[in-house]
Design a protein around this motif. Structure first.
Motif, mmCIF file in Angstrom:
data_model
loop_
_atom_site.group_PDB
_atom_site.id
_atom_site.type_symbol
_atom_site.label_atom_id
_atom_site.label_comp_id
_atom_site.label_asym_id
_atom_site.label_seq_id
_atom_site.Cartn_x
_atom_site.Cartn_y
_atom_site.Cartn_z
ATOM 1 N N SER A 76 25.718 -120.398 64.273
ATOM 2 C CA SER A 76 25.216 -119.058 63.768
ATOM 3 C C SER A 76 26.913 -117.651 62.641
ATOM 4 O O SER A 76 28.155 -118.299 63.615
ATOM 5 N N GLY A 77 26.473 -117.241 62.147
ATOM 6 C CA GLY A 77 27.711 -116.609 61.487
ATOM 7 C C GLY A 77 27.829 -116.977 60.658
ATOM 8 O O GLY A 77 28.845 -117.284 59.580
ATOM 9 N N ALA A 78 27.716 -118.712 60.027
ATOM 10 C CA ALA A 78 28.392 -119.301 59.100
ATOM 11 C C ALA A 78 27.650 -118.732 58.046
ATOM 12 O O ALA A 78 28.534 -118.990 56.670
ATOM 13 N N GLY A 79 26.917 -118.254 57.497
ATOM 14 C CA GLY A 79 26.727 -117.812 56.645
ATOM 15 C C GLY A 79 25.373 -117.959 55.412
ATOM 16 O O GLY A 79 24.965 -117.732 54.113
ATOM 17 N N LYS A 80 24.900 -118.230 56.148
ATOM 18 C CA LYS A 80 23.269 -118.777 55.670
ATOM 19 C C LYS A 80 22.472 -118.126 55.319
ATOM 20 O O LYS A 80 21.952 -118.248 54.296
ATOM 21 N N SER A 81 22.465 -116.899 55.926
ATOM 22 C CA SER A 81 21.369 -116.029 55.940
ATOM 23 C C SER A 81 22.099 -115.135 54.015
ATOM 24 O O SER A 81 21.032 -114.979 52.943
ATOM 25 N N SER A 82 23.295 -115.039 54.366
ATOM 26 C CA SER A 82 24.174 -114.026 52.541
ATOM 27 C C SER A 82 23.681 -114.969 52.115
ATOM 28 O O SER A 82 23.548 -114.152 51.189
HETATM 29 N N1 LIG Z 1 25.639 -106.412 56.272
HETATM 30 C C1 LIG Z 1 26.386 -106.965 57.025
HETATM 31 N N2 LIG Z 1 27.415 -106.095 56.855
HETATM 32 C C2 LIG Z 1 28.612 -106.890 57.999
HETATM 33 N N3 LIG Z 1 28.921 -107.773 58.409
HETATM 34 C C3 LIG Z 1 27.961 -108.654 57.788
HETATM 35 C C4 LIG Z 1 26.212 -108.305 57.081
HETATM 36 N N4 LIG Z 1 25.777 -109.686 56.812
HETATM 37 C C5 LIG Z 1 26.032 -111.079 57.629
HETATM 38 N N5 LIG Z 1 27.339 -109.888 58.285
HETATM 39 C C6 LIG Z 1 28.180 -111.239 58.925
HETATM 40 O O1 LIG Z 1 28.676 -112.027 57.731
HETATM 41 C C7 LIG Z 1 28.504 -113.428 58.568
HETATM 42 C C8 LIG Z 1 27.745 -114.518 58.035
HETATM 43 O O2 LIG Z 1 26.832 -113.709 58.355
HETATM 44 P P1 LIG Z 1 25.323 -114.435 58.286
HETATM 45 O O3 LIG Z 1 23.970 -113.733 58.396
HETATM 46 O O4 LIG Z 1 24.964 -114.668 56.850
HETATM 47 O O5 LIG Z 1 25.267 -116.174 58.776
HETATM 48 P P2 LIG Z 1 24.237 -116.574 59.120
HETATM 49 O O6 LIG Z 1 24.780 -117.974 58.991
HETATM 50 O O7 LIG Z 1 22.727 -116.220 58.910
HETATM 51 O O8 LIG Z 1 23.957 -116.916 61.422
HETATM 52 P P3 LIG Z 1 22.761 -116.922 61.905
HETATM 53 O O9 LIG Z 1 22.266 -118.565 62.442
HETATM 54 O O10 LIG Z 1 22.803 -116.001 63.567
HETATM 55 O O11 LIG Z 1 21.882 -115.656 60.929
HETATM 56 C C9 LIG Z 1 28.554 -113.126 59.718
HETATM 57 O O12 LIG Z 1 30.176 -113.221 60.486
HETATM 58 C C10 LIG Z 1 28.250 -111.979 60.590
HETATM 59 O O13 LIG Z 1 28.756 -111.287 61.806
#
Ligand SMILES: Nc1ncnc2c1ncn2[C@@H]1O[C@H](COP(=O)(O)OP(=O)(O)OP(=O)(O)O)[C@@H](O)[C@H]1O
Ligand SMILES: [Mg+2]
Length: 382
Positions: A76-82
């Motif tokens: 979680s938070g690794a950046g996948k959704s981004s």
């Molecule tokens: N809109 C935003 N504003 C500020 N920080 C953000 C935003 N979106 C994501 N982040 C941060 O960027 C980092 C990556 O987030 P992301 O949502 O891409 O992770 P993820 O791998 O999809 O996590 P998860 O498995 O929990 O969905 C995290 O530290 C998150 O807190």
């Protein structure tokens, strides 16, 4: 032809055969060889957070091939959704580029972005359906927004609902559907513009295992029939194992490992990957762990060996052959193997008994029937 693919094209009024279709196909093929269907080049993403900037992605270089199902895993938070959201520019990269068919989408104006987003469908964990609209209306909405004439909208809605197995649910409301059915609506809605890429962000995470299986089967079917490139995020390793061709691992915004699923799952190299895959690894049972000793104390003590299958060779767990080689007894205590992408992967915990052979000689024998062998120690006879 009566395949779904041709039906699909028919409804979109696009040429399905002949010279008109051949030219773009040839162009796409030559583009693929150079760039892949989808490519990230030096991609970085920073967010402005309450405590300053958050670096969500850094230096991502990655190519997704046309027609493959590409998985992205990471904590979680690794950046996948981004990362996923840069593909349809729901997020704009802070550095680097996203290329689709070799074209940098960074400079697209609003019109080109709208067109791009129609080429890219997306489905979500919580389905994102409008509760006050029927299934049919939910699916129709993107077509309305795009100004598609009514009759064509209706035909398309019928077609995609049939494709996802929801013919009879057109007038139902989301609240009247199961989770699996809601996700089918989400998939139908994602397909109305005949996309070439489908993005899935935790699309099965809210579903029970059986429903997950049926949605995965649908995704695979769509991938094959419509030749969609699918990019899929999940925290369920079984989902990757089940349907992905290749997988990438993100850790703190960086790409730390990637490869065919059999390779990454069979022999994970990065600690982050190992942690993610740990639930799939077998552990030495407590009762045996408690008795484990380094050497053989009694002649009938049993040697515990762990045989691993990484898919890297053609070796198979020929346990009878292994036993015959050293003339002793082999017992399978725990473990199993499975076939992933035509390769044998897994771990076996064996107890070897009734042999005068030294430990090292036994290990070498075992290496004939496994990709790697770990000597765990001796335990007393059962
Ligand atoms: N809109 C935003 N504003 C500020 N920080 C953000 C935003 N979106 C994501 N982040 C941060 O960027 C980092 C990556 O987030 P992301 O949502 O891409 O992770 P993820 O791998 O999809 O996590 P998860 O498995 O929990 O969905 C995290 O530290 C998150 O807190
Ligand atoms: Mg996420």
């Amino acid at each position: 032809m009566s395949s779904l693919t041709s039906e699909y094209r028919y409804f979109d009024d696009a040429p399905s055969q002949g010279a008109e279709a051949a030219a773009p196909a040839a162009r796409a093929a030559s583009n693929d060889a150079l760039h892949g269907h989808l490519r990230f080049a030096g991609l970085g993403k920073r967010y402005d957070g309450a405590q300053g900037q958050v670096r969500a992605l850094q230096g991502i270089d990655l190519t997704v091939r046309r027609g493959e199902i590409f998985g992205i895993i990471g904590r979680s938070g690794a950046g996948k959704s981004s990362l996923l959201r840069t593909i349809n520019r729901l997020e704009r990269p802070s550095e680097g580029r996203v290329l689709i068919d070799g074209e940098d989408i960074g400079g697209y104006d609003t019109d080109r972005l709208v067109a791009l987003r129609r080429r890219i469908g997306m489905i979500f964990q919580h389905f994102n359906l409008l509760a006050a609209k029927t299934v049919g209306e939910n699916v129709e909405l993107p077509l309305r927004v795009a100004g598609v004439p009514r009759e064509r909208r209706q035909r398309k809605v019928e077609e995609v609902l049939r494709l996802v197995g929801l013919e009879g649910k057109r007038d139902a409301y989301p609240a009247q559907l199961s989770g699996g059915q809601k996700q089918r609506v989400g998939i139908a809605r994602a397909l109305v513009h005949d996309p070439e890429i489908l993005l899935c962000d935790e699309a099965t995470s809210a579903l029970d295992p059986e429903t997950t299986q049926s949605i995965l089967a649908l995704l695979r079917e769509i991938n094959r029939r419509l030749r969609l490139t699918v990019v899929l995020i999940t925290h369920e390793m079984e989902v990757i194992r089940e349907i992905c061709d290749r997988v990438a691992v993100l850790e703190r915004g960086e790409l730390v490992e990637q490869g065919p699923v059999w390779q990454v799952f069979g022999a994970p190299r990065h600690p982050a990957t190992r942690t993610l895959l740990a639930p799939l690894q077998q552990k030495l049972p407590e009762d045996l762990l408690g008795q484990l000793q380094d050497g053989r104390r009694q002649p009938n003590d049993r040697l515990l060996l762990e045989l691993r299958y990484t898919g890297a060779s053609e070796r198979e767990p020929d346990l009878a052959g292994f036993g015959m080689r050293f003339g002793g007894r082999v017992t399978l205590l725990q473990g199993g193997v499975e076939r992933i992408q035509g390769r044998t992967l897994g771990q076996l915990l064996l107890a070897v008994a009734d042999t005068p052979l030294a430990t090292e000689a036994l290990r070498r024998q075992a290496l004939e029937v496994a990709d790697s062998v770990e000597v765990l120690g001796y335990v007393a006879a059962a």
